[in-house]
Design a protein around this motif. Structure first.
Motif, PDB file in Angstrom:
ATOM      1  N   VAL A   1      11.384  10.714 -11.880  1.00  0.00           N
ATOM      2  CA  VAL A   1      12.007  10.409 -10.478  1.00  0.00           C
ATOM      3  C   VAL A   1      12.178  11.297  -9.000  1.00  0.00           C
ATOM      4  CG1 VAL A   1      14.058   9.070  -9.210  1.00  0.00           C
ATOM      5  CG2 VAL A   1      13.615   8.390 -11.686  1.00  0.00           C
ATOM      6  N   GLU A   2      11.926  12.537  -9.310  1.00  0.00           N
ATOM      7  CA  GLU A   2      12.359  13.578  -7.860  1.00  0.00           C
ATOM      8  C   GLU A   2      10.978  13.645  -7.800  1.00  0.00           C
ATOM      9  OE1 GLU A   2      14.072  16.974  -8.934  1.00  0.00           O
ATOM     10  OE2 GLU A   2      15.884  16.080  -9.203  1.00  0.00           O
ATOM     11  N   GLY A   3       9.776  13.908  -8.900  1.00  0.00           N
ATOM     12  CA  GLY A   3       8.459  14.129  -8.259  1.00  0.00           C
ATOM     13  C   GLY A   3       7.612  12.724  -7.333  1.00  0.00           C
ATOM     14  N   LEU A   4       8.664  11.522  -7.760  1.00  0.00           N
ATOM     15  CA  LEU A   4       7.747  10.775  -7.198  1.00  0.00           C
ATOM     16  C   LEU A   4       8.571  10.093  -5.846  1.00  0.00           C
ATOM     17  CD1 LEU A   4       8.323   7.843 -10.283  1.00  0.00           C
ATOM     18  CD2 LEU A   4       6.086   9.018  -9.445  1.00  0.00           C
ATOM     19  N   VAL A   5       9.616  10.836  -5.425  1.00  0.00           N
ATOM     20  CA  VAL A   5      10.782  11.128  -4.470  1.00  0.00           C
ATOM     21  C   VAL A   5       9.891  11.565  -3.486  1.00  0.00           C
ATOM     22  CG1 VAL A   5      12.958  11.465  -3.120  1.00  0.00           C
ATOM     23  CG2 VAL A   5      12.450   9.659  -4.939  1.00  0.00           C
ATOM     24  N   ALA A   6       9.502  12.865  -3.804  1.00  0.00           N
ATOM     25  CA  ALA A   6       8.540  13.605  -3.225  1.00  0.00           C
ATOM     26  C   ALA A   6       7.079  13.603  -2.695  1.00  0.00           C
ATOM     27  CB  ALA A   6       8.358  15.495  -3.910  1.00  0.00           C
ATOM     28  N   LEU A   7       6.386  12.978  -2.748  1.00  0.00           N
ATOM     29  CA  LEU A   7       5.263  11.954  -2.900  1.00  0.00           C
ATOM     30  C   LEU A   7       5.596  10.801  -1.696  1.00  0.00           C
ATOM     31  CD1 LEU A   7       3.477  11.830  -5.973  1.00  0.00           C
ATOM     32  CD2 LEU A   7       3.000  13.681  -4.551  1.00  0.00           C
ATOM     33  N   ALA A   8       7.119  10.456  -1.527  1.00  0.00           N
ATOM     34  CA  ALA A   8       6.772   8.770  -1.295  1.00  0.00           C
ATOM     35  C   ALA A   8       7.560   9.361   0.386  1.00  0.00           C
ATOM     36  CB  ALA A   8       7.743   8.331  -1.741  1.00  0.00           C
ATOM     37  N   ARG A   9       8.801  10.889   0.329  1.00  0.00           N
ATOM     38  CA  ARG A   9       8.790  11.393   1.393  1.00  0.00           C
ATOM     39  C   ARG A   9       7.479  12.078   1.973  1.00  0.00           C
ATOM     40  NH1 ARG A   9      13.794  14.123  -1.127  1.00  0.00           N
ATOM     41  NH2 ARG A   9      14.927  12.138  -0.652  1.00  0.00           N
ATOM     42  N   SER A  10       6.321  12.418   1.543  1.00  0.00           N
ATOM     43  CA  SER A  10       5.397  12.649   2.426  1.00  0.00           C
ATOM     44  C   SER A  10       4.192  11.315   3.184  1.00  0.00           C
ATOM     45  CB  SER A  10       4.615  14.009   1.636  1.00  0.00           C
ATOM     46  OG  SER A  10       3.912  12.792   0.630  1.00  0.00           O
TER      47      SER A  10
ATOM     48  N   ARG B   1      -2.911  11.393  -9.525  1.00  0.00           N
ATOM     49  CA  ARG B   1      -3.887  12.300  -9.036  1.00  0.00           C
ATOM     50  C   ARG B   1      -3.834  13.108 -10.011  1.00  0.00           C
ATOM     51  NH1 ARG B   1      -7.559  12.436  -2.974  1.00  0.00           N
ATOM     52  NH2 ARG B   1      -8.216   9.938  -3.709  1.00  0.00           N
ATOM     53  N   ALA B   2      -2.086  13.684  -8.853  1.00  0.00           N
ATOM     54  CA  ALA B   2      -1.871  14.936  -8.805  1.00  0.00           C
ATOM     55  C   ALA B   2      -0.496  15.816 -10.658  1.00  0.00           C
ATOM     56  CB  ALA B   2      -0.662  15.576  -7.945  1.00  0.00           C
ATOM     57  N   GLY B   3      -1.221  13.821 -11.620  1.00  0.00           N
ATOM     58  CA  GLY B   3      -0.143  14.572 -12.742  1.00  0.00           C
ATOM     59  C   GLY B   3       1.121  14.345 -12.961  1.00  0.00           C
ATOM     60  N   VAL B   4       1.863  13.783 -11.175  1.00  0.00           N
ATOM     61  CA  VAL B   4       3.066  13.294 -11.864  1.00  0.00           C
ATOM     62  C   VAL B   4       3.236  12.503 -13.073  1.00  0.00           C
ATOM     63  CG1 VAL B   4       5.464  12.634  -9.982  1.00  0.00           C
ATOM     64  CG2 VAL B   4       3.235  14.215  -9.234  1.00  0.00           C
ATOM     65  N   ASP B   5       4.206  12.587 -13.927  1.00  0.00           N
ATOM     66  CA  ASP B   5       4.771  11.299 -14.999  1.00  0.00           C
ATOM     67  C   ASP B   5       5.527  10.811 -13.765  1.00  0.00           C
ATOM     68  OD1 ASP B   5       5.258  12.037 -17.746  1.00  0.00           O
ATOM     69  OD2 ASP B   5       5.953  10.311 -16.922  1.00  0.00           O
ATOM     70  N   LEU B   6       5.590   9.538 -14.523  1.00  0.00           N
ATOM     71  CA  LEU B   6       5.857   7.855 -13.411  1.00  0.00           C
ATOM     72  C   LEU B   6       6.934   8.163 -13.638  1.00  0.00           C
ATOM     73  CD1 LEU B   6       2.934   5.989 -13.916  1.00  0.00           C
ATOM     74  CD2 LEU B   6       3.288   7.533 -12.270  1.00  0.00           C
TER      75      LEU B   6
ATOM     76  N   SER C   1       1.017  -0.945  -0.010  1.00  0.00           N
ATOM     77  CA  SER C   1       0.552   0.136  -0.073  1.00  0.00           C
ATOM     78  C   SER C   1       0.999   1.422   0.310  1.00  0.00           C
ATOM     79  CB  SER C   1      -0.672   0.273   1.342  1.00  0.00           C
ATOM     80  OG  SER C   1      -0.344   0.260   2.323  1.00  0.00           O
ATOM     81  N   THR C   2       2.070   1.134   0.127  1.00  0.00           N
ATOM     82  CA  THR C   2       2.678   2.753   0.687  1.00  0.00           C
ATOM     83  C   THR C   2       3.517   2.816  -1.345  1.00  0.00           C
ATOM     84  OG1 THR C   2       5.375   1.308   0.592  1.00  0.00           O
ATOM     85  CG2 THR C   2       3.812   1.678   2.795  1.00  0.00           C
ATOM     86  N   TYR C   3       3.961   1.859  -1.842  1.00  0.00           N
ATOM     87  CA  TYR C   3       4.154   2.003  -3.350  1.00  0.00           C
ATOM     88  C   TYR C   3       2.220   2.270  -3.970  1.00  0.00           C
ATOM     89  CZ  TYR C   3       7.882   0.198  -2.400  1.00  0.00           C
ATOM     90  OH  TYR C   3       9.437  -0.532  -1.427  1.00  0.00           O
ATOM     91  N   ARG C   4       2.062   1.118  -3.675  1.00  0.00           N
ATOM     92  CA  ARG C   4       0.334   1.703  -4.330  1.00  0.00           C
ATOM     93  C   ARG C   4      -0.326   3.475  -3.991  1.00  0.00           C
ATOM     94  NH1 ARG C   4      -3.241  -2.387  -6.236  1.00  0.00           N
ATOM     95  NH2 ARG C   4      -2.227  -4.456  -6.474  1.00  0.00           N
ATOM     96  N   GLY C   5       0.489   3.642  -3.011  1.00  0.00           N
ATOM     97  CA  GLY C   5      -0.069   4.864  -2.441  1.00  0.00           C
ATOM     98  C   GLY C   5       0.700   6.228  -3.134  1.00  0.00           C
ATOM     99  N   VAL C   6       2.136   5.956  -3.630  1.00  0.00           N
ATOM    100  CA  VAL C   6       2.481   6.656  -4.628  1.00  0.00           C
ATOM    101  C   VAL C   6       2.083   6.764  -6.016  1.00  0.00           C
ATOM    102  CG1 VAL C   6       4.835   7.221  -5.240  1.00  0.00           C
ATOM    103  CG2 VAL C   6       5.143   6.781  -3.258  1.00  0.00           C
TER     104      VAL C   6
END
Ligand code: DC
Length: 207
Positions: free
Chosen positions: A59-68, A51-56, A40-45
């Motif tokens: 990497v920096e965008g995904l990492v920022a989501l993971a940190r939060s 939702r936010a339109g961050v391209d997969l 669910s942590t990977y699914r959450g990111v």
């Protein structure tokens, strides 16, 4: 079944539909400790990125989501302030999560969060995923690798279908970053024609 008073970590890995969540729930209930579904942590990111339109590929965008990312004891997942729990099992997330999970920089952040989740609970937890016994908790008290026949696993994932399950498993076992593998010292259990209680009992006998 044996009881234990010291904090224990049980690591449960295996492919989709192997019975990890059902067995983890039974074990957590029996031991009176909490369960962490790291999928669910990977699914959450993945859900938050969609939702936010961050391209997969960002990497920096995904990492920022993971940190939060925050995860509570009930399994609710909040990313970047948004509760994405309802999206975790959507068809879009089933596809996007493989890309997120293959991104090493994201894994690094999420593995830290998973370890912190257990530390916050006094060092105890039943933790399920793909790399728990190999990477996240290599010194877990018990490591289990659950599997089941392909047919049975597809039956347990009716919404995703056998092609979707096979695709995800292929990516999970073949990716460079922490692929799904039988960890050193892990007990292998085929759950195809066994009950949840039976499997849980066997795992508890190894504690
Ligand atoms: O357990 P699940 O099916 O909800 O996991 C979804 C995806 O997340 C899975 O296909 C691969 C990834 N995952 C991972 O790479 N490592 C983990 N520890 C847990 C899940």
């Amino acid at each position: 079944m044996p009881e234990t008073s010291r904090p224990v970590v049980i690591a449960i890995d295996g492919p989709a539909g192997a019975g990890k969540s059902s067995v983890a729930k039974a074990l957590a209930e029996h031991l009176g400790i909490e369960r962490l579904d790291t999928g669910s942590t990977y699914r959450g990111v993945a859900a938050a990125a969609l939702r936010a339109g961050v391209d997969l590929s960002d990497v920096e965008g995904l990492v920022a989501l993971a940190r939060s990312l925050e995860i509570d004891g009930e399994g609710a997942v909040v990313v970047d302030g948004a509760d994405v729990t309802a999206d975790l099992r959507s068809a879009e997330v089933n596809v996007a999560v493989s890309v997120v999970a293959a991104t090493a920089a994201v894994r690094e952040v999420l593995v830290d969060r998973q370890r912190a989740w257990v530390a916050e609970r006094g060092g105890a937890g039943v933790v399920e995923g793909r790399d728990i016994g190999s990477v996240v908790f290599p010194h877990a008290d018990v490591k289990v690798y659950l599997t089941a026949s392909e047919e049975e696993r597809a039956k347990r994932r009716p919404d995703e279908g056998s092609a979707g399950v096979a695709r995800r498993d292929r990516i999970d076992t073949q990716r460079a970053a922490s692929p799904l593998t039988l960890a050193d010292g892990a007990h292998l259990i085929d759950t195809t024609s066994r009950s949840i209680a039976e499997v849980a009992e066997e795992v508890l006998s190894w504690l």
